[in-house]
Design a protein around this motif. Structure first.
Motif, short mmCIF file in Angstrom:
data_model
loop_
_atom_site.label_atom_id
_atom_site.label_comp_id
_atom_site.label_asym_id
_atom_site.label_seq_id
_atom_site.Cartn_x
_atom_site.Cartn_y
_atom_site.Cartn_z
N GLN A 165 0.82 -1.20 0.00
CA GLN A 165 0.00 0.00 0.00
C GLN A 165 0.86 1.26 0.00
N LEU A 182 -1.35 -2.58 -8.25
CA LEU A 182 0.07 -2.86 -8.41
C LEU A 182 0.30 -4.13 -9.21
N GLN A 237 -6.20 -4.13 -5.00
CA GLN A 237 -6.79 -2.90 -4.48
C GLN A 237 -5.90 -1.70 -4.75
N ALA A 238 -4.58 -1.93 -4.67
CA ALA A 238 -3.62 -0.84 -4.87
C ALA A 238 -3.30 -0.61 -6.34
N VAL A 275 -4.55 -7.17 -1.69
CA VAL A 275 -3.97 -5.85 -1.48
C VAL A 275 -3.39 -5.30 -2.77
N LYS A 276 -2.69 -6.13 -3.51
CA LYS A 276 -2.05 -5.63 -4.74
C LYS A 276 -3.10 -5.24 -5.78
N ALA A 304 2.35 1.92 -3.46
CA ALA A 304 1.36 2.50 -4.37
C ALA A 304 1.12 3.96 -4.04
N SER A 305 1.05 4.28 -2.77
CA SER A 305 0.82 5.67 -2.36
C SER A 305 1.99 6.57 -2.77
#
Length: 270
Positions: free
Chosen positions: A24, A56, A53-54, A50-51, A27-28
């Motif tokens: 996260q 990535l 959602q981000a 997570v990847k 990505a940010s």
């Protein structure tokens, strides 16, 4: 052509203890891809969620290192450990498929403790070639690229078997599989051989991934050191390199504070 950079989350964002949080954070910070050494302590389903959602891409993972507590760092070239290498490869492929990762670094491993490098070199090379051919067949079924990386024996790891681009190129010639390539880590190549321009040009057809860190401190590329990264980045662009450049370095301070050198490239990727 603008280079594409990915954050190595085994080195960057280490302020955060958990890999999902590092994803996260990357990505940010503006990265569109990450790489990592070993993610095997984290559930691949959690990482995938997570990847996604981000937004990535997972650019690269390593095969399992073996028993780190007993001094192991890969098993690809270690005689007598072929079965364990293949089991680790199967695990790496499982994670790579779950994460849509298309590159796996096939770690060679260390010269056994107490052994003289010259005495075991031929047997270790033969083991590595055999294991890489097996890996090539397995990876070809999944559309995954295998990579081998020379690691310097002068600073980082005196016992690592694969230590120069010349040795790696000779092994790749014996393996003779199009889906096994060379991983160029500028830090290791500079320490072992220097002559970066000529070596990169010579071995460019073999290169499947690039990683960067300044020499000798292994910090940000724009930190004090002996490598001119603006020049090397221009060289890679001129040669037409279209893969990722992995940021595998130890930040001098916080990860975020040290990303000024890569901001322009990250903005171009948006």
């Amino acid at each position: 052509m603008s280079l594409r950079f990915c954050a190595n989350i085994s080195w960057l964002f280490a302020e955060l203890p958990e890999f999902p949080r590092r994803l996260q954070a990357a990505a940010s910070a503006g990265f569109r891809a990450v790489e990592a050494a070993w993610l095997y302590d984290t559930d691949p389903g959690d990482l995938r969620r997570v990847k996604e959602q981000a937004g990535l891409e997972i650019a690269l993972i390593n095969t399992p290192p073996g028993d780190l507590k007993h001094g192991e760092l890969g098993l690809g070239a270690v005689p007598g450990r072929e079965l364990e290498f293949r089991q680790g490869l199967t695990q790496a492929i499982h994670y790579a498929k779950a994460l849509d990762c298309k590159r796996i670094h096939l770690m060679a491993g260390r010269v056994p403790a107490g052994a003289q490098r010259a005495a075991v070199a031929m047997e270790m090379e033969a083991t590595f070639v055999q294991n890489l051919r097996h890996a090539a067949d397995m990876l070809a079924k999944e559309g995954i690229l295998g990579l081998i990386e020379p690691i310097n024996t002068r600073i980082t790891d005196p016992q690592y078997f694969l230590n120069s681009p010349h040795q790696a190129a000779a092994i790749l010639q014996k393996v003779d599989r199009p889906n096994i390539k060379l991983q160029l880590d500028v830090y290791h190549w500079q320490i072992m051989d220097g002559n970066l321009t000529m070596n990169i040009q010579k071995y460019f057809p073999l290169i499947g991934h690039v990683q960067v860190a300044q020499v000798p401190g292994r910090h940000e590329p724009d930190s004090a050191g002996e490598v001119s990264f603006p020049y090397l980045f221009s060289l890679l662009e001129e040669l037409g390199y279209d893969g990722y450049v992995g940021c595998e370095y130890k930040p001098l301070g916080s990860t975020e504070a040290g990303l000024g050198w890569v901001r322009e490239y990250l903005e171009d990727q948006r």
